[in-house]
Write a protein that holds these residues in place. Sequence first.
Motif, short mmCIF file in Angstrom:
data_model
loop_
_atom_site.label_atom_id
_atom_site.label_comp_id
_atom_site.label_asym_id
_atom_site.label_seq_id
_atom_site.Cartn_x
_atom_site.Cartn_y
_atom_site.Cartn_z
N ALA A 130 38.83 54.73 45.04
CA ALA A 130 38.68 54.77 43.52
C ALA A 130 39.11 53.32 43.30
N ALA A 131 40.21 52.96 43.78
CA ALA A 131 40.77 51.49 43.27
C ALA A 131 39.86 50.56 43.44
N ALA A 132 38.92 50.55 44.70
CA ALA A 132 38.04 49.61 44.76
C ALA A 132 36.69 49.77 44.11
N SER A 133 36.48 50.91 43.56
CA SER A 133 35.43 51.13 42.80
C SER A 133 35.67 50.50 41.48
N VAL A 134 37.06 50.95 40.79
CA VAL A 134 37.25 50.34 39.50
C VAL A 134 37.45 48.79 39.40
N ARG A 135 37.80 48.29 40.84
CA ARG A 135 37.83 46.79 40.93
C ARG A 135 36.53 46.09 40.68
N ALA A 136 35.53 46.62 41.42
CA ALA A 136 34.16 46.31 41.47
C ALA A 136 33.72 46.17 40.20
N ARG A 137 34.12 46.87 39.33
CA ARG A 137 33.64 47.09 37.97
C ARG A 137 34.16 45.95 37.00
N CYS A 138 35.60 45.81 37.13
CA CYS A 138 36.31 45.03 36.23
C CYS A 138 36.75 43.70 36.80
N VAL A 139 36.51 43.36 38.06
CA VAL A 139 37.09 42.11 38.73
C VAL A 139 36.11 41.14 39.07
N THR A 140 35.94 40.09 38.57
CA THR A 140 34.77 38.93 39.01
C THR A 140 35.54 37.92 39.82
#
Lengths: 700, 75
Positions: free
Chosen positions: A280-290
Amino acid sequence: MGLTLRSVGRGAAADEKSGPRADLSVALAGNPNVGKSTVFNALTGLRQHTGNWSGKTVVTARGYYDYNGRTVAVTDIPGAYSMRAGSAEEEAARDYIAFGGADLTVVVCDAGALERNLNLALQILELTPNVILAVNLMDEAKKRGISVDTGGLSRALGVPVIPMAARRGRGVEELRAAIDGFEPRPFAYTVRYGESLEHAAAGLELTLENVLDGRLGARYAALRLLENDPKTLESVNSHLGFDLAAHPRVSPALDRARAELADAGVRDVPGLLISGLYSAAASVRARCVTGGSGYGEGQLKLDRFLTRRSTGIPVMLLLLALIFFITVKGANAPSDWLYALFERIGALLSRGLSALGLPGPVHDALIFGVWRVLSYVVSVMLPPMAIFFPMFTLLEDLGYLPRVAFNLDSGFRKAGACGKQCLTMAMGFGCNAAGVVGCRIIDSKRERLIAVLTNSLVPCNGRFPILIALITMFLVTGSGLGSSLLASLALTAFILLGVGMTLLISRILSRTVLKGQASSPTLELPPFRRPKIGEVVVRSLFDRTLFVLGRAAAVAAPAGLLIWLAANLRVGDTTALAAVTGALDPVGRFLGLDGVILTAFILGLPANETVIPIIIMAYAASGSFQGYENLDSLRALLTQNGWTAVTAVCTAVFTVLHWPCTTTLLTVKKETGSLKWTALAALIPTLAGAILCALIARIF
Amino acid sequence: MASNLAGLGVSSGAIVGDITAFGELRRRLMDLGFTPGAAVRCLFAAPSGDPRAYMIRDSVIALRGSDASLVTLAG
């Protein structure tokens, strides 16, 4: 080093009941080393030392601020990687958020390592939806090419997200406003753990909702029951006041859920939970962090240089010697200047007292007892501390200390101890009592005890000036650049003696009274951070130097009076002090010291800073000594009383290795809860020092 | 190809397969982000060669060899 009033003083543990009444209570949570304490300071304006190493906050600190007419209480809870309790610190963190009764939890995150930080944030969201995410270190992340879409993060998680750079004061007002305007939420982002687990948990949740009746989240409780971690369940049970798993309605539902999981082939629930959190953390990161990894080539080069076989240890020793060199060289002139100043004030005081018509002995007791000891302690202690502390704090803020722990880990491993003991040892350089409290960062109980018992083997700031004075008087005389260099090398050698004894005694302890397997420490190496020089100087001066000096002076003044009385009031044909030093003389001589030196160490129990002034006064009372304007006259006095280089070496060794001061001993008692370990903490260094001194005295 | 993290050379990267540690250590490793499928890279080693520092989920974590050997690698 964490040396503040709060960490070593009476307020070492925040008291829930003390302090002003708060309208709103906020818990500050987060991974270790995300600048949580900086956010705490920025919010509350309270001074609290913040260093750049993992697991810094070993006491729960509390602060207050007023905003919009309301008083907000902020509790800084220990840094934790997880809400599932591992170390005592993580347990404390979990219990506070789960059951501490805070209205709202602010989770401080490192923008540069959001994935791992989100793991914790998501676990906290399982406990309570009343969360604000403070994404700190935004500036640092940006420098490393990482950008965080905090708006997107807020939409994804369903909680307010505040971007911050707390060290620069950015985002602090926004966080205060968000805390003030926060409205309790019914629910937030929920992590889904796969069909089998979700199905089993759903059945259990229905039962739990009825049983718990809002006293604890049903989903949280269901997941904890299925996870079956004894420590967590113990806390849950003690909060509820009954055994949840054994409750007549819960027990059959739990059995059903477990059977369902077994049928579905799910064996490792804890593993499934963490994996679920991280996906879940990785998918949120993928959406919000570049942007890529937060660890750049420059960092890597520096880290390799500082840890490579050919450069790691030499650089470490050079840095240590360099700090001592600057301290020794820089402290000389201010010490003389301060002493001269104190003498001039003393002369004025003396005239004033005489003018008041005070009797001679009272005048002498105040001037030669109280004032002289006080001026010695201040003029000899203040300059080295004012130079050493800021430099040490600089290295600490830079993030160098965890690298030292990394380099020395194999040594500590061979001694059967934990590499993190290196960090608590470093805290000991500042204050052994703070070092002993700091040992809480070590997870294994056995290794924590080893670290506690050996902490006073490294000299604290109260003992540094004694070593410097002894070295510059007897071992390396002269005042040129070369002498200062040699003096700093000699000082480094005495420090290495302390470090070597720490390793040796840790090894002996782990093979005798504290037998056991070495545990598995995991040490985070945080990114190097450019320290803010001005802040470092101010903070180390006020938080450390003046605090330590104040404590020393508070002991020195009454000690000066008592010792002057003991040294000058005659009982029959001798003085009380002479009687004691005479009786101790044979023991002292055996150790290469004499009765006076040994007596001074015993009387220096409340504060080592007073050892040298006691020696001076004891000699002065029996001789023709008039004053000690500088080290030369002091050397003359000591030489008159039979001191040689060997006496100086033995005294220096005994300075490093003898019983800890009372504050440290009381702290050991508090931390271990045992008189036996406290006695051992005094006995071990004393025995080591006595053996070493006796050997040196025999050989030379 | 190394079969566990302890065998991963400095500057090499891999994907975590499984955690074969038990109890407290297993929990701690997973909390730090060593979960199946996670990318890991060995960055540098201590002067004695042990412990080593690994990049895991944007953080640098030092592990002793005996513990790193309990993290298997995929592939």
